[in-house]
Write a protein that holds these residues in place. Sequence first.
Motif, PDB file in Angstrom:
ATOM      1  N   UNK A 168      -2.156  17.527 -13.352  1.00 54.49           N
ATOM      2  CA  UNK A 168      -1.887  16.745 -14.853  1.00 54.49           C
ATOM      3  C   UNK A 168      -1.013  15.452 -14.596  1.00 54.49           C
ATOM      4  N   UNK A 169      -1.539  14.409 -15.364  1.00 56.06           N
ATOM      5  CA  UNK A 169      -0.823  13.148 -14.951  1.00 56.06           C
ATOM      6  C   UNK A 169       0.248  13.254 -16.252  1.00 56.06           C
ATOM      7  N   UNK A 170       1.655  12.802 -15.983  1.00 52.91           N
ATOM      8  CA  UNK A 170       2.752  13.084 -16.444  1.00 52.91           C
ATOM      9  C   UNK A 170       3.967  12.317 -16.161  1.00 52.91           C
ATOM     10  N   UNK A 171       4.901  12.122 -17.192  1.00 53.50           N
ATOM     11  CA  UNK A 171       6.235  11.166 -16.864  1.00 53.50           C
ATOM     12  C   UNK A 171       7.326  12.240 -16.528  1.00 53.50           C
TER      13      UNK A 171
ATOM     14  N   UNK B 152       0.822  -1.068  -0.085  1.00 52.14           N
ATOM     15  CA  UNK B 152      -0.086   0.021  -0.103  1.00 52.14           C
ATOM     16  C   UNK B 152       0.892   1.258   0.008  1.00 52.14           C
ATOM     17  N   UNK B 153       1.944   1.337   0.920  1.00 50.84           N
ATOM     18  CA  UNK B 153       2.569   2.616   0.906  1.00 50.84           C
ATOM     19  C   UNK B 153       3.403   2.732  -0.352  1.00 50.84           C
ATOM     20  N   UNK B 154       3.863   1.600  -1.279  1.00 54.11           N
ATOM     21  CA  UNK B 154       4.459   1.673  -2.391  1.00 54.11           C
ATOM     22  C   UNK B 154       3.551   2.166  -3.601  1.00 54.11           C
ATOM     23  N   UNK B 155       2.079   1.735  -3.506  1.00 52.15           N
ATOM     24  CA  UNK B 155       1.177   2.021  -4.350  1.00 52.15           C
ATOM     25  C   UNK B 155       0.837   3.581  -4.240  1.00 52.15           C
ATOM     26  N   UNK B 156       0.845   4.190  -3.310  1.00 51.05           N
ATOM     27  CA  UNK B 156       0.894   5.660  -2.976  1.00 51.05           C
ATOM     28  C   UNK B 156       2.127   6.475  -3.723  1.00 51.05           C
TER      29      UNK B 156
ATOM     30  N   UNK C 266       1.950   8.838  -6.898  1.00 51.75           N
ATOM     31  CA  UNK C 266       2.345  10.438  -6.618  1.00 51.75           C
ATOM     32  C   UNK C 266       3.568  10.814  -7.572  1.00 51.75           C
ATOM     33  N   UNK C 267       4.267   9.592  -8.033  1.00 52.95           N
ATOM     34  CA  UNK C 267       5.326   9.778  -8.910  1.00 52.95           C
ATOM     35  C   UNK C 267       4.969  10.328 -10.402  1.00 52.95           C
ATOM     36  N   UNK C 268       3.834  10.317 -10.779  1.00 49.88           N
ATOM     37  CA  UNK C 268       3.181  10.570 -12.074  1.00 49.88           C
ATOM     38  C   UNK C 268       2.472  12.024 -12.031  1.00 49.88           C
ATOM     39  N   UNK C 269       2.605  12.585 -10.890  1.00 50.86           N
ATOM     40  CA  UNK C 269       1.994  14.004 -10.772  1.00 50.86           C
ATOM     41  C   UNK C 269       3.148  15.175 -10.318  1.00 50.86           C
ATOM     42  N   UNK C 270       3.284  16.294 -10.641  1.00 49.14           N
ATOM     43  CA  UNK C 270       4.011  17.412 -10.042  1.00 49.14           C
ATOM     44  C   UNK C 270       3.965  17.482  -8.834  1.00 49.14           C
TER      45      UNK C 270
END
Length: 236
Positions: free
Chosen positions: A44-47, A22-26, A30-34
């Motif tokens: 905005x969803x981005x890489x 669960x922490x890793x999912x969070x 979060x890594x796909x957002x600024x």
Amino acid sequence: MRANWGLILVPSFLCAMIMLIFPQVIFVRASFFEDIGLGLLGDAFNFANYVIAFTDPYYTEALKLNLMLSMTVVVLTISISFPVAYTMARMQPKWAMLILASIVVSAFVSVAIKVLGIIILFAQDGLLVQTLKWIGIIGDGFTVIGTLPGVIVGMTHLGISFMVLMLFSVIQTIPRSLEEAALIHGASSYRMFMRVVFPLSLPGVVTGALIVFNLCMGAFVSAAMLGGGKVLTLPV
């Protein structure tokens, strides 16, 4: 009727998986957002974060340094811990348990306290450094603070106890009769070690190496304090 004792492990396994997944999912989400600060994320969803992480030399060099440092510590830890664990496994049980208890108790000491002890031990006016200077091994400008060797020494010190525990538990299960049989049939001590002891102890070596490598990859306190802000590993 035979009891299925494996079911006892199910609750612990589920709790561990919940706390791991669960922490890793969070974090992954979060890594796909600024990151806009104060714990808030953009809409905005981005890489962009991944592009920066894998193209910016600041992060790639930190990752390379972290991998090199962790692998170096693993090799040093195995080299130091194996003779200790082997000697403990072959000595009288009462003395082995006494040493093992000392290692376990030392593991209870916090990382910060251990690192401060290393800093005091390698202080410029300390007995160890002064002795090494008198012998001529090191010069006047020797220091462990703010250097990569200092961080390696600190992490190796922290990993030895885990490695000894892993290796001791495995080496203790290797029958001494196998070593005696190899020696009786003409094998040298080195050949006996490489063909008998080391292969049979590989489960402990691999497990201990993974644990130490994982600890080094995520180590912050020892890298920050011994590195003095100059050794920029990934956690730092």
